[in-house]
Design a protein around this motif. Structure first.
Motif, mmCIF file in Angstrom:
data_model
loop_
_atom_site.group_PDB
_atom_site.id
_atom_site.type_symbol
_atom_site.label_atom_id
_atom_site.label_comp_id
_atom_site.label_asym_id
_atom_site.label_seq_id
_atom_site.Cartn_x
_atom_site.Cartn_y
_atom_site.Cartn_z
ATOM 1 N N UNK A 174 0.833 -1.205 0.000
ATOM 2 C CA UNK A 174 0.000 0.000 0.000
ATOM 3 C C UNK A 174 0.865 1.252 0.000
ATOM 4 N N UNK A 175 1.902 1.303 0.848
ATOM 5 C CA UNK A 175 2.734 2.495 0.936
ATOM 6 C C UNK A 175 3.516 2.732 -0.349
ATOM 7 N N UNK A 176 4.033 1.680 -0.941
ATOM 8 C CA UNK A 176 4.757 1.821 -2.205
ATOM 9 C C UNK A 176 3.861 2.399 -3.284
ATOM 10 N N UNK A 177 2.618 1.927 -3.332
ATOM 11 C CA UNK A 177 1.673 2.431 -4.336
ATOM 12 C C UNK A 177 1.361 3.909 -4.093
ATOM 13 N N UNK A 178 1.156 4.283 -2.828
ATOM 14 C CA UNK A 178 0.860 5.687 -2.518
ATOM 15 C C UNK A 178 2.069 6.576 -2.836
ATOM 16 N N UNK A 179 3.269 6.061 -2.577
ATOM 17 C CA UNK A 179 4.484 6.835 -2.871
ATOM 18 C C UNK A 179 4.627 7.102 -4.361
ATOM 19 N N UNK A 180 4.033 6.250 -5.181
ATOM 20 C CA UNK A 180 4.078 6.444 -6.642
ATOM 21 C C UNK A 180 2.947 7.337 -7.143
ATOM 22 N N UNK A 181 2.137 7.823 -6.230
ATOM 23 C CA UNK A 181 1.058 8.708 -6.628
ATOM 24 C C UNK A 181 -0.149 8.008 -7.219
ATOM 25 N N UNK A 182 -0.274 6.728 -6.990
ATOM 26 C CA UNK A 182 -1.404 5.962 -7.515
ATOM 27 C C UNK A 182 -2.634 6.206 -6.650
ATOM 28 N N UNK A 183 -3.797 6.280 -7.285
ATOM 29 C CA UNK A 183 -5.070 6.404 -6.576
ATOM 30 C C UNK A 183 -5.412 5.026 -6.009
ATOM 31 N N UNK A 184 -5.111 4.830 -4.728
ATOM 32 C CA UNK A 184 -5.121 3.498 -4.121
ATOM 33 C C UNK A 184 -6.451 3.183 -3.448
ATOM 34 N N UNK A 185 -6.907 1.967 -3.653
ATOM 35 C CA UNK A 185 -7.997 1.383 -2.879
ATOM 36 C C UNK A 185 -7.451 0.159 -2.163
ATOM 37 N N UNK A 186 -7.876 -0.064 -0.921
ATOM 38 C CA UNK A 186 -7.394 -1.185 -0.131
ATOM 39 C C UNK A 186 -8.571 -2.020 0.350
ATOM 40 N N UNK A 187 -8.444 -3.319 0.195
ATOM 41 C CA UNK A 187 -9.415 -4.257 0.745
ATOM 42 C C UNK A 187 -8.730 -5.176 1.736
ATOM 43 N N UNK A 188 -9.394 -5.472 2.850
ATOM 44 C CA UNK A 188 -8.759 -6.251 3.918
ATOM 45 C C UNK A 188 -9.786 -7.152 4.582
ATOM 46 N N UNK A 189 -9.361 -8.385 4.872
ATOM 47 C CA UNK A 189 -10.194 -9.279 5.667
ATOM 48 C C UNK A 189 -9.299 -10.191 6.487
ATOM 49 N N UNK A 190 -9.701 -10.457 7.721
ATOM 50 C CA UNK A 190 -8.966 -11.397 8.561
ATOM 51 C C UNK A 190 -9.325 -12.820 8.164
#
Length: 490
Positions: free
Chosen positions: A393-409
């Motif tokens: 996630x951080x690498x994508x944000x550092x590249x200026x990408x419009x990021x969406x994150x999905x998470x599940x345990x």
């Protein structure tokens, strides 16, 4: 000055990548010299992937037996390192003897030369008093070696690298692990499960720092549950050994143990390769290559020394590209020689080489593939396993990408609930919202590395999120949790 011996290809370093290149080219009929100063096969079969996973398999069996009490009655477990050491010695490494691997290469038609090879000008390699000149080129696959930090006093102590840890016939009572990356955590958990008192010291603020923070948390919690002490944000300043025990000092703290394992990264030793003889700078950390693994004209490199990741699967992937490229060049050279009425410089089995160059390894007939690391998979084989692909996630944000994150345990999935004991983990998806595709993912769980395969395909093929959401996910499986993470993503 030795007169150069003319051959088709010289491969310097027969680790997994170099051995694959040399063997396949020899099978295709080229005259190939493979140069190796240590063991044919390299780090992976003798001190890396294979023996370490034997250790992990044994340690995980102990952990599963200890989980019987929570699932199916009671069990008593008595760890014994002897069968593990025996299996590593006899089944994995032949007591660190590469006779089988060497004979395998020679049986394919290759010529094995023992010694340290170095470039001696364009297309030339020197090994001791021998000099070889390669018609088609030279492939460098000399890998990396443990990078030992310049800590005061460390060099004067009998510290371990991964080599001594893998070769251990008996386990110490206590172990300090300097480095909280993948290798450090895998070995720390193994030794802890066999009853060793283990302490991990990491300079950064979390273990597995290259992975998602959530993965670091799960991995650290799992190791602590096995009795491992973890200290992050501690930079080692001095190491001492009194003839019996190690003492490590740093950050105002002091740690002691019977053994010290240093796993703080690996380094390519480019200064040994004679790069200056072809006009290249040997002071770099890694050897830059293009997307066909060219270092320069007629020189290729594969594996760890390219800096694309110290993974066997990267070395093998790169080897396939180099094989296709060299065979395509050899085929062109043969065609030119035939047209001019002279004999082939390759001889033998150019029909076979043509078939290889135009088959699966090259992607399509008449083409040579280009390296693409967007979907590079990696797995840390702790329990639970930590599998990841692409960007965090951080690498994508550092590249200026419009990021969406999905998470599940993982524990909230049906399979995780059924698994109950040892079901720690999660699925995390990183998407490019503008493109509507996954650009990264992490799979942590009992089968984290296996579940990762579906996510690797999704990232590699840029499968639209709309298609991933409308797939059928088998029930009840761990990989079905991907569907839950996609739901969270939306």
């Amino acid at each position: 000055m030795a007169e150069p011996e003319l051959v088709d290809v010289v491969v310097v370093g027969l680790g997994v990548g170099g051995e694959e290149v040399a063997g396949r080219l020899a099978e295709a009929g080229l005259s190939v010299v493979g140069v190796e100063r240590d063991l044919v096969g390299g780090e992976c079969p003798y001190w890396g992937c294979i023996p370490s996973k034997m250790m992990i398999r044994a340690a995980n069996a102990l952990a599963e037996a200890r989980r019987v009490d929570g699932l199916a009655g009671t069990a008593q477990v008595q760890p014994d390192w002897a069968p593990v050491a025996k299996r590593i010695r006899e089944e994995a490494t032949d007591t660190w003897d590469d006779t089988v691997a060497a004979e395998r290469f020679i049986g394919k038609g290759g010529r094995l030369v023992r010694g340290a090879g170095r470039l001696d000008g364009p297309r030339r390699v020197r090994v001791g008093d021998q000099v070889f000149e390669a018609r088609h080129g030279v492939v460098l696959g000399t890998g990396t070696r443990p990078s030992v930090p310049p800590i005061d006093g460390l060099a004067d102590t009998p510290y371990w690298t991964n080599h001594q840890a893998i070769e251990a016939e008996e386990l110490p009572g206590s172990l300090l692990v300097l480095g909280g990356g993948a290798i450090g955590l895998e070995l720390a958990q193994v030794f802890a499960r066999f009853g060793v008192r283990v302490t991990v010291v990491e300079a950064l603020d979390r273990v597995l720092a290259v992975e998602e923070p959530e993965a670091s948390e799960v991995a650290a919690a799992a190791l602590r549950a096995d009795g491992v002490q973890i200290h992050t944000g501690v930079r080692a300043e001095r190491v001492e050994h009194d003839g019996t025990r190690f003492t490590l000092r740093g950050g105002g703290a002091e740690f002691t143990a019977d053994r010290l394992l240093v796993v703080t990264g690996r380094k390519a030793h480019l200064a040994e390769l004679g790069l200056d003889t072809i006009g290249l700078d040997a002071s770099q950390r890694y050897l830059p290559v293009d997307d066909r693994l060219h270092v320069t004209d007629h020189v290729w490199a594969v594996g760890d020394l390219t800096g694309e990741g110290a993974f066997t699967h990267i070395a093998m992937y790169q080897a396939g590209i180099v094989i296709a490229d060299i065979l395509a060049r050899a085929r062109q050279a043969k065609a030119g020689a035939d047209a001019s009425g002279t004999s082939s410089v390759v001889g033998g089995a150019m029909g076979a080489s043509s078939a290889l160059a135009a088959s699966g390894s090259s992607g399509s007939a008449g083409t040579v593939p280009r390296a693409d690391y967007r979907a590079l998979p990696r797995v840390t084989f702790t329990d639970p396993e930590v599998g990841a692909v692409g960007l965090t996630e951080q690498q994508a944000r550092d590249r200026g990408i419009n990021v969406q994150v999905g998470f599940t345990k993982l524990g909230s999935s049906t399979r995780g609930w059924i698994h109950q004991v040892g079901d720690d983990g999660f699925i995390k998806l990183v998407a490019d919202a503008d493109q509507g595709v996954l650009i990264g993912a992490t799979s942590v769980g009992p089968a984290g590395g296996e579940v990762l395969s579906a996510l690797v395909v999704a990232v590699h093929a840029a499968v639209p999120l709309s298609q991933l959401r409308h797939m059928i996910y088998a029930y009840p499986t761990f990989h079905r949790a991907i569907e839950d993470a996609l739901r969270d993503l939306s």
